[in-house]
Design a protein around this motif. Structure first.
Motif, short mmCIF file in Angstrom:
data_model
loop_
_atom_site.label_atom_id
_atom_site.label_comp_id
_atom_site.label_asym_id
_atom_site.label_seq_id
_atom_site.Cartn_x
_atom_site.Cartn_y
_atom_site.Cartn_z
N LEU A 1 0.82 -1.20 0.00
CA LEU A 1 0.00 0.00 0.00
C LEU A 1 0.85 1.25 0.00
O LEU A 1 1.99 1.25 0.33
N GLY A 2 0.22 2.32 -0.34
CA GLY A 2 0.98 3.55 -0.33
C GLY A 2 0.17 4.67 -0.86
O GLY A 2 -0.94 4.88 -0.46
N ALA B 1 -2.44 -0.45 -4.22
CA ALA B 1 -3.70 -1.08 -4.62
C ALA B 1 -4.61 -0.05 -5.28
O ALA B 1 -4.52 1.15 -4.98
N ARG B 2 -5.45 -0.54 -6.13
CA ARG B 2 -6.43 0.35 -6.75
C ARG B 2 -7.40 0.84 -5.67
O ARG B 2 -7.78 0.10 -4.78
N GLY B 3 -7.78 2.09 -5.78
CA GLY B 3 -8.75 2.64 -4.83
C GLY B 3 -8.08 3.43 -3.71
O GLY B 3 -6.95 3.88 -3.84
N ASP B 4 -8.81 3.61 -2.64
CA ASP B 4 -8.28 4.37 -1.51
C ASP B 4 -7.26 3.56 -0.74
O ASP B 4 -7.46 2.37 -0.49
N ASN B 5 -6.22 4.20 -0.35
CA ASN B 5 -5.20 3.56 0.47
C ASN B 5 -4.98 4.43 1.71
O ASN B 5 -4.93 5.65 1.62
N LEU B 6 -4.83 3.76 2.80
CA LEU B 6 -4.67 4.48 4.06
C LEU B 6 -3.24 4.32 4.55
O LEU B 6 -2.74 3.20 4.67
#
Lengths: 184, 229
Positions: free
Chosen positions: B98-99, B167-172
């Protein structure tokens, strides 16, 4: 209990805690935000309690006692994770393969059947998972499980002012998130 | 009672923690103030919605597995949980994976500068939300905290660089930070993928622990959204 044989000990332990399992899982799920971590947390709790069976027998009101142990375990697990290199990057649930919402019964695929209530629930779940652990925990225990702040002050051994602050800030964050995505 | 004081008491009112006199004054104001009435309604709506969340469903075979495991762990003094180990292994990948990033709209000089508040000498989580339009591999991440702000676990490191995927979409991205002085400053987060890069600057403001920022503004300190769609 020491007069029991091993099978009896296990049976007795299970008899005490099995009625609490669904409830413990629900709280764990709200704490952790996903099924796998919630199962692990409940599992860890049982492992921790198994050697303390005698103590369990003497607890008059089991649920508050269990909440206290579960909460501490949750914090310990979180702290352990924090010590790992850059506790970064946890994907938000809506894109996650372990989407907590996958646990709920699937709704009719027809969009018209996809009720407002369910959509709202999904968004709230997602927003909850964006809160920090302290805010998530207090909202779970107070707003969802109905514990009074004065009870939680004793149970969690956290000052009332701190609990109130966490609760208010957690709700404010939730509202901001939900207002931002148009839910509220 | 005016709107500011009413707002101050809003949560206590919702939790039924006000004394009779204060509750009376609160209600008097709310009856004649549409804005406060609206805020109160939204507060109630949130509480009701939280109570109405569906019950998570426990796997039917979980109880049997869990009790068996608890007994076995006690007997063997160790835990064997293959599925958990596999999840831990997977989570390491996820942690790397993630990032921050996005497909379009990259380029040097594109800065986003949200603001976050942290308390002096107290570890706090600052959460950044990033959006990526696609899965990306071999992304380089760089963090540069300002002087006087440290990343917990990386104290005295002025630059942290690692590689991973997105990853596709929102990443925290959760950053545990601690402010060592009151100066604050800009935390720089940079993401590179191939020839593209993007820099974010998060303004960190430091406040005294005994002078917390008003609750309504705390959103900025815990979640700093950086969305790029």
């Amino acid at each position: 209990m020491k007069d029991f044989n091993q099978d009896q000990v296990e049976t007795h332990f299970e008899k005490l805690l099995r009625p609490q399992l669904t409830w413990l899982y629900r709280i764990s799920y709200r704490f952790t935000g996903n099924k796998a971590d919630a199962e692990d947390l409940v599992q860890d709790l049982l492992v921790k309690l198994y050697p303390r069976r005698d103590e369990l027998d003497s607890v008059a009101n089991l649920r508050p006692w269990l909440v206290r142990v579960l909460y501490r375990l949750f914090l310990d697990n979180e702290r352990r994770q924090k010590r790992s290199p850059l506790r970064l990057l946890k994907r938000r649930p809506k894109d996650d393969a372990e989407d907590p919402l996958e646990q709920f019964p699937a709704s009719d695929p027809d969009p018209e059947q996809y009720t407002g209530g369910r959509i709202l629930s999904e968004r709230i779940e997602q927003a909850l998972n964006m809160l920090c652990r302290d805010h998530r925990a207090i909202i779970t225990l107070h707003d969802m499980e109905g514990y009074r702040l004065s009870e939680l002050e004793t149970l969690l051994e956290v000052p009332l002012g701190t609990l109130k602050s966490r609760l208010h800030r957690g709700r404010a964050t939730l509202r901001k998130i939900l207002e931002k995505d148009g839910t509220f | 009672m005016d709107c500011r004081i009413t707002n101050h008491y809003m949560e206590d009112y919702l939790d039924d923690m006000l004394d009779d006199a204060t509750r009376g004054r609160f209600q008097e104001h709310v009856e004649r103030c549409p804005d406060c009435r609206n805020r109160l309604a939204r507060g109630r709506e949130l509480k009701n919605a939280l109570n109405a969340l569906p019950e998570p469903i426990l796997d039917p075979d979980f109880a049997a597995r869990a009790f068996k495991h608890a007994a076995a762990a006690h007997t063997w003094r160790r835990r064997i949980d293959t599925s958990k180990m596999m999840r831990i292994a997977a989570s390491i990948l996820v942690i790397v994976a993630l990032g921050i990033v996005l497909k379009g709209g990259w380029g040097p000089g594109q800065l986003e500068s949200p603001k976050a508040f942290v308390q002096l000498n107290q570890p706090e989580d600052v959460q950044l939300v990033f959006y990526s339009e696609e899965n990306l591999e071999n992304v380089t991440f760089r963090l540069e905290p300002p002087d006087g702000i440290e990343l917990v676990g990386f104290e005295n490191q002025r630059e942290i660089v690692w590689q991973g995927n997105l990853a596709r979409g929102d990443n925290l991205l959760v950053l545990p930070v601690i402010a060592r002085n009151r100066e604050g400053g800009s935390l720089v987060a940079e993401i590179r993928h191939g020839s593209r890069n993007k820099q974010f600057r998060l303004q960190l403001k430091v406040q005294q622990a005994d002078h917390p920022h008003p609750g309504a503004d705390r959103f900025d300190s815990s979640v700093a959204p950086m969305r790029f769609i």
